[in-house]
Structures are given as structure tokens and as C-alpha cells.
Motif scaffolding. Sequence first.
Motif, PDB file in Angstrom:
ATOM      1  N   GLN A 107      -0.319   7.251  -1.809  1.00  0.00           N
ATOM      2  CA  GLN A 107      -1.735   7.180  -2.146  1.00  0.00           C
ATOM      3  C   GLN A 107      -2.636   7.843  -1.096  1.00  0.00           C
ATOM      4  O   GLN A 107      -3.829   8.016  -1.333  1.00  0.00           O
ATOM      5  N   SER A 131      -3.343   7.258   7.648  1.00  0.00           N
ATOM      6  CA  SER A 131      -4.450   6.886   6.774  1.00  0.00           C
ATOM      7  C   SER A 131      -5.373   5.885   7.452  1.00  0.00           C
ATOM      8  O   SER A 131      -6.604   6.000   7.380  1.00  0.00           O
ATOM      9  N   TYR A 153       0.864  -1.173   0.000  1.00  0.00           N
ATOM     10  CA  TYR A 153       0.000   0.000   0.000  1.00  0.00           C
ATOM     11  C   TYR A 153       0.904   1.227   0.000  1.00  0.00           C
ATOM     12  O   TYR A 153       1.266   1.730   1.074  1.00  0.00           O
ATOM     13  N   LYS A 194      -6.561  12.831   1.135  1.00  0.00           N
ATOM     14  CA  LYS A 194      -7.823  12.384   0.549  1.00  0.00           C
ATOM     15  C   LYS A 194      -8.855  12.237   1.665  1.00  0.00           C
ATOM     16  O   LYS A 194      -8.506  12.168   2.847  1.00  0.00           O
ATOM     17  N   SER A 199     -12.133   3.372   2.023  1.00  0.00           N
ATOM     18  CA  SER A 199     -12.229   2.512   0.845  1.00  0.00           C
ATOM     19  C   SER A 199     -10.884   1.865   0.537  1.00  0.00           C
ATOM     20  O   SER A 199     -10.814   0.686   0.148  1.00  0.00           O
ATOM     21  N   ARG A 200      -9.830   2.632   0.721  1.00  0.00           N
ATOM     22  CA  ARG A 200      -8.483   2.132   0.443  1.00  0.00           C
ATOM     23  C   ARG A 200      -8.134   0.915   1.286  1.00  0.00           C
ATOM     24  O   ARG A 200      -7.450  -0.002   0.832  1.00  0.00           O
ATOM     25  N   TRP A 201      -8.608   0.893   2.512  1.00  0.00           N
ATOM     26  CA  TRP A 201      -8.267  -0.180   3.445  1.00  0.00           C
ATOM     27  C   TRP A 201      -9.366  -1.232   3.577  1.00  0.00           C
ATOM     28  O   TRP A 201      -9.352  -2.023   4.522  1.00  0.00           O
ATOM     29  N   GLN A 250     -10.035   7.107   2.325  1.00  0.00           N
ATOM     30  CA  GLN A 250      -9.108   6.318   3.149  1.00  0.00           C
ATOM     31  C   GLN A 250      -9.758   5.001   3.555  1.00  0.00           C
ATOM     32  O   GLN A 250      -9.122   3.937   3.515  1.00  0.00           O
ATOM     33  N   ASN A 265       0.889   5.899   6.274  1.00  0.00           N
ATOM     34  CA  ASN A 265      -0.130   4.859   6.192  1.00  0.00           C
ATOM     35  C   ASN A 265      -0.839   4.666   7.531  1.00  0.00           C
ATOM     36  O   ASN A 265      -2.038   4.390   7.571  1.00  0.00           O
TER      37      ASN A 265
END
Length: 278
Positions: free
Chosen positions: A207, A250, A203, A216, A223-225, A221, A247
Motif C-alpha cells: 500500500q 512509509s 498494514y 504515494k 493519512s495511512r498511519w 502516507q 512500511n
Amino acid sequence: MSDIPLIISPQWLSEHLEDPQIVIVDCRFSLADPELGRRQYQTNHIPGAFYLDLNQDLSSPVKEHGGRHPLPNIEELAEKLTAMGVYSQETLVVAYDDSRFGFAARLWWLLRYLGHDKVALLDGGWKSWVAGNYPVTDGIPIGKPGKFVVNLRSPMVVDIETVKTRKDLPGVVLIDSREGERYRGEKEPIDPIAGHIPGAVNYPWQQVTDEQGNAKSPEAQKSRWSEVENAEEIMVYCGSGVTACVNLLSLEMAGINQGKLYAGSWSDWCSYLNKSEY
């Protein structure tokens, strides 16, 4: 901790520059030129901001093992925070850099690790501040006495033995925060061995923000995880335990608080490897 913002806007900070309950810290740094951040600070910075150097203040000296940026001496860092006027759990510390949180997040994580929750990052960092035509200065602030008392949260950090014994267990996720090329071992510009810790998923820390360095949304965030949000334990690393903190930020923004830092990261892990073994 939900009432403490993780990210604040330049406008908000500009309206609170005179607030005695806020201490601002400039964390600009360059791995390629370790003195650049300090020179930039001495040229111009946010009024009232102090400077903390990644190598000198936010890390301890490098040894054979432990990675390129070992965690700093906790008592020494506490003394520096006290000299800046930081009171434990009272003062809001606002950190910024010009590297998409790459260095400021290290201070954010360290303060949380030391037991201080009132810390936020400046959205967009120095570039956003300058772009908004907010005031800058070359004046060095005079510290006022604070009182920073360490309440160490030891479970927030893991060492190489913990990573080895836990990384393949059910419910445990190991996150590599470096860019994909380094994760895949296609290039390694810093450490002597390329590759990643077996079992780690990638990851990239960049990003977390957009191209301008703005965070973001919390929804993005989360959704990313989405694939790891139900993990029982998340261990996060990068090259040396610095950008991994982006991260971890995030994860916090996504409402996932089981993240832990492998402080030594890849630079520690590969210090135990011979090239013939990997």
C-alpha cells in the motif's frame, strides 16, 4: 535529516549519474529464484550501479531461529560499502529494485541502522527507469575506495523477547506488513505455520506505492498511519524482516520516526511454535 530526500525521480538521477558523491546500488531480487536479480543486473542496469544480493550481502546465513533473512554481518557490509566508494555521511546512496521498494528498502533501512542517513530510493525503480528511456549498461563498475564507518543505532531493531514483553503495553503498536491473506492465516506460501503475532494489526507493505511502484505522496502516507501516529513505540515485522522496511520507509515519509524493525519477523516467531500450539 529533512534535507535528505527519501525518494528521488529517475530524471533527477539521470542528471546526476556522473556525480562522484553518489553511489547507485541495484537490489533486484526474487525469493522464488534467488539468482534472478544478479542475472538481471549482469544483463542490464543503471550505469555505474553496483549489485547487492539480499541473501549474500544484505542478510547473514539462516540458523534454527532468527528468521529467513537475519541481519547481515555489519562489518562485512561496511567493507562492501567502502569498496563501492561510500563515505559515511558524505556519499548519497541511491538504491533501486523492480519490486515496489521490497528489497531496496532493506538497504535503505540497513544504512540508516549503520548510521548513514544519506540514502534514497529510486521512485518507480528499474521499471520507471527503463520506461523513461534512460541509459542502461551491462558494464560492471570499478569500485573506488571509500570509508564507511559504522555508527550503529541499536534501538532501531527489536528481538523476539522485546516483542513479547512490549507488544501489549499501552502506547505500543505491533504492525504486520504482509498481505491480508497471510496476516489472517488464510494462506502461507513460505513459512511452516500460518497466522500472525497476537495483537498485531495489518498494514500491507504494497500500500506504500501505486501499481507502477511509485511512492504515494507524503500526505497519503500520513493519512495511512493516522490511527497509530501518536503511538509511543511502533514495532514492524513481515515474513523475514525485508518488506517490513517498506512500511518503515512509509512511516518516515509520514514524519513518524518511532518505528522499529523486528528483524526476525514471523519466520523467527513461528520457529518457536509447534503447530499444535497455534
